[in-house]
Design an enzyme around this catalytic site. Structure first.
Site, mmCIF file in Angstrom:
data_model
loop_
_atom_site.group_PDB
_atom_site.id
_atom_site.type_symbol
_atom_site.label_atom_id
_atom_site.label_comp_id
_atom_site.label_asym_id
_atom_site.label_seq_id
_atom_site.Cartn_x
_atom_site.Cartn_y
_atom_site.Cartn_z
ATOM 1 N N GLU A 107 3.269 -4.886 -2.238
ATOM 2 C CA GLU A 107 2.618 -5.315 -0.998
ATOM 3 C C GLU A 107 1.771 -6.537 -1.294
ATOM 4 O OE1 GLU A 107 0.336 -2.398 1.137
ATOM 5 O OE2 GLU A 107 1.829 -0.809 0.839
ATOM 6 N N GLU A 152 -0.150 4.036 -3.369
ATOM 7 C CA GLU A 152 -1.610 3.948 -3.417
ATOM 8 C C GLU A 152 -2.330 5.297 -3.444
ATOM 9 O OE1 GLU A 152 -2.214 -0.415 -1.296
ATOM 10 O OE2 GLU A 152 -2.843 1.369 -0.204
#
Length: 450
Positions: free
Chosen positions: A356, A163
């Protein structure tokens, strides 16, 4: 549900969120070690000093992974645990911890998936400018070389960054994450260029030292757009929105980062938005950054609805009153899983791993000693059904990593939010598998032959 037999079922964690041992066995300071000491930054003053004490309870935790039945485990490595000052002197004890973790996973037949950077940047390097420093790509390459050489005989799957949208946006713009330094767009763009170059150099080092490896990166897809009604007009609008951005949302846009990492160049909209502030990327640098990847990760929790008002104008994020939310207040939007996956695959053609997906919930230990989380079961079931639909419609998705294995330190939220399928009592460090643990275990059993 009807997933293919070789589908990869896994779960995930990150180093700072679970390990603890923040000042043990030669580990250096990370930016999160420093940031959490600043008054008022973290909910109730929580820190990752102890977290889930995974550093000392690793074997117990891996045994639980074995009971869960996952075939893959995604974890991250703490850079300052390997190099206390970010580069220079190697900390052998830190490296041994991860080597022992890999061995323990393999003992249970669990494939390790290593994330090289999940936000715990060495503080000593941050004091030298961090990702703003032109040397930062080589710092990261040197760290990657050490990890690849030490673990590459057993680890064959790597993610470079987790991320980049979030650690740049929340760390250097919103300043609610470490290191909490406010930078103007011009400097953040320079950081983005260096992060992309660091990714490219890391891929080179992994390919060099682990030639039979598979490599990708794991961006979030927080701005996943999905049509409320699946009409041609709204489907097209959602696709265009997911592949574009504006002045306010560029930094956390998956389109910005996917163009930069996958194609090695700034998105075409950047010239219009930033003009002369946009850093140059040479043709040689573009080739370095855009080396072929084996897969791309996607972290997905929620998305933005796309609908029409009574006048035929687009409405973004409009949901009915009382629409379901997670414990963290995020809207539950399972269709975002289908459309984000489909739109990404149609745009880039790269195999995907859902790296995720999960939800925070207000979990408690019940009078019967169990932790019952029916909301999480429903959430996971709904999102997985949409993932199954995307695969059936042609998207190449190799696997799914549920976030998270353990309740953990949730960044600026401290220990206020629980994402795990294993409950952690932070006082006693007792682990209690939740109902969702057993539900996921049974799902894996149903889909894995034998």
């Amino acid at each position: 549900m009807n997933f293919k037999k070789d589908f990869i079922w896994g779960t995930a964690t990150s180093s700072y969120q679970i390990e603890g041992g923040a000042q043990e066995d030669g580990k250096g300071l990370s930016i999160w070690d420093v940031f959490t000491r600043e008054e008022g930054k973290i909910f109730e003053g929580h820190t990752g000093e102890l977290a889930c004490d995974h550093y000392h309870r690793m074997k117990e935790d891996v045994a639980l992974l074995g009971e869960l039945g996952v075939k893959a485990y995604r974890f991250s490595i703490s850079w300052p645990r390997i190099f206390p000052k970010g580069c220079g002197t190697l900390n052998e004890k830190g490296l041994k911890f991860y080597s022992d973790l890999v061995d323990e996973l393999l003992k249970y037949g669990i494939t390790p998936y290593v994330t090289l950077y999940h936000w715990d940047y060495p503080n000593d390097l941050e004091m030298q400018g961090g990702w703003l420093n032109p040397a930062s790509p080589e710092w990261f390459a040197s760290y990657t070389e050490t990890v690849a050489k030490a673990l590459g005989d057993r680890v064959k799957h790597f993610f470079t960054f987790n991320e980049p949208q979030i650690f740049t946006w929340l760390g250097y713009d919103k300043c609610i994450h470490a290191p909490g330094i406010k930078y103007p767009a011009e400097r953040i763009l320079i950081m983005c260029r260096h992060i992309a170059l660091a990714h490219g150099r890391a891929v080179q080092e992994i390919r060099k030292w682990v030639p039979d490896s598979e490599v990708g990166y794991a961006p979030t897809c927080g701005n996943a757009y999905w049509p409320v009604e699946e009409t041609a007009e709204l489907i097209d609008a959602a696709r265009i929105l997911q592949n574009s951005f504006g002045e306010q949302d560029w930094i956390y846009s998956s389109a910005f980062w996917n163009e930069l990492i996958i194609k090695g160049k700034f998105h075409e909209q950047c010239k219009e938005l930033f003009g002369p502030l946009l850093p140059d990327i040479t043709e040689e640098e573009q080739r370095l950054i855009s080396q072929p990847l084996d897969f791309c990760g996607m972290n997905l929790y929620q998305g933005t609805s796309v609908s029409l008002d009574s006048q035929g104008n687009l409405l973004l994020g409009r949901l009915p009153a009382g629409h379901g939310k997670t414990g963290m207040g995020w809207p539950i939007t399972p269709k975002a899983m289908y459309w984000a996956v489909r739109n990404f695959y149609e745009t880039y053609g790269l195999p995907l791993l859902i790296t995720e997906n999960g939800m925070s919930a207000l979990d408690v230990v019940s009078l019967d000693g169990g932790v019952h989380d029916p909301g999480r079961l429903d959430y996971l079931h709904r999102y997985l059904k949409e993932l199954e639909r995307a695969i059936a419609d042609g998207a190449d998705v190799k696997g799914y990593f549920l976030w998270s294995f353990l309740d953990n330190f949730e960044w600026e939220k401290g220990y206020d939010d629980r994402f795990g399928i294993v409950f952690v009592d932070y006082d006693s460090q007792k682990r209690i598998p939740k109902d969702s643990f057993y539900w996921y275990r049974d799902l894996i059993k149903e889909t894995i032959p034998g």
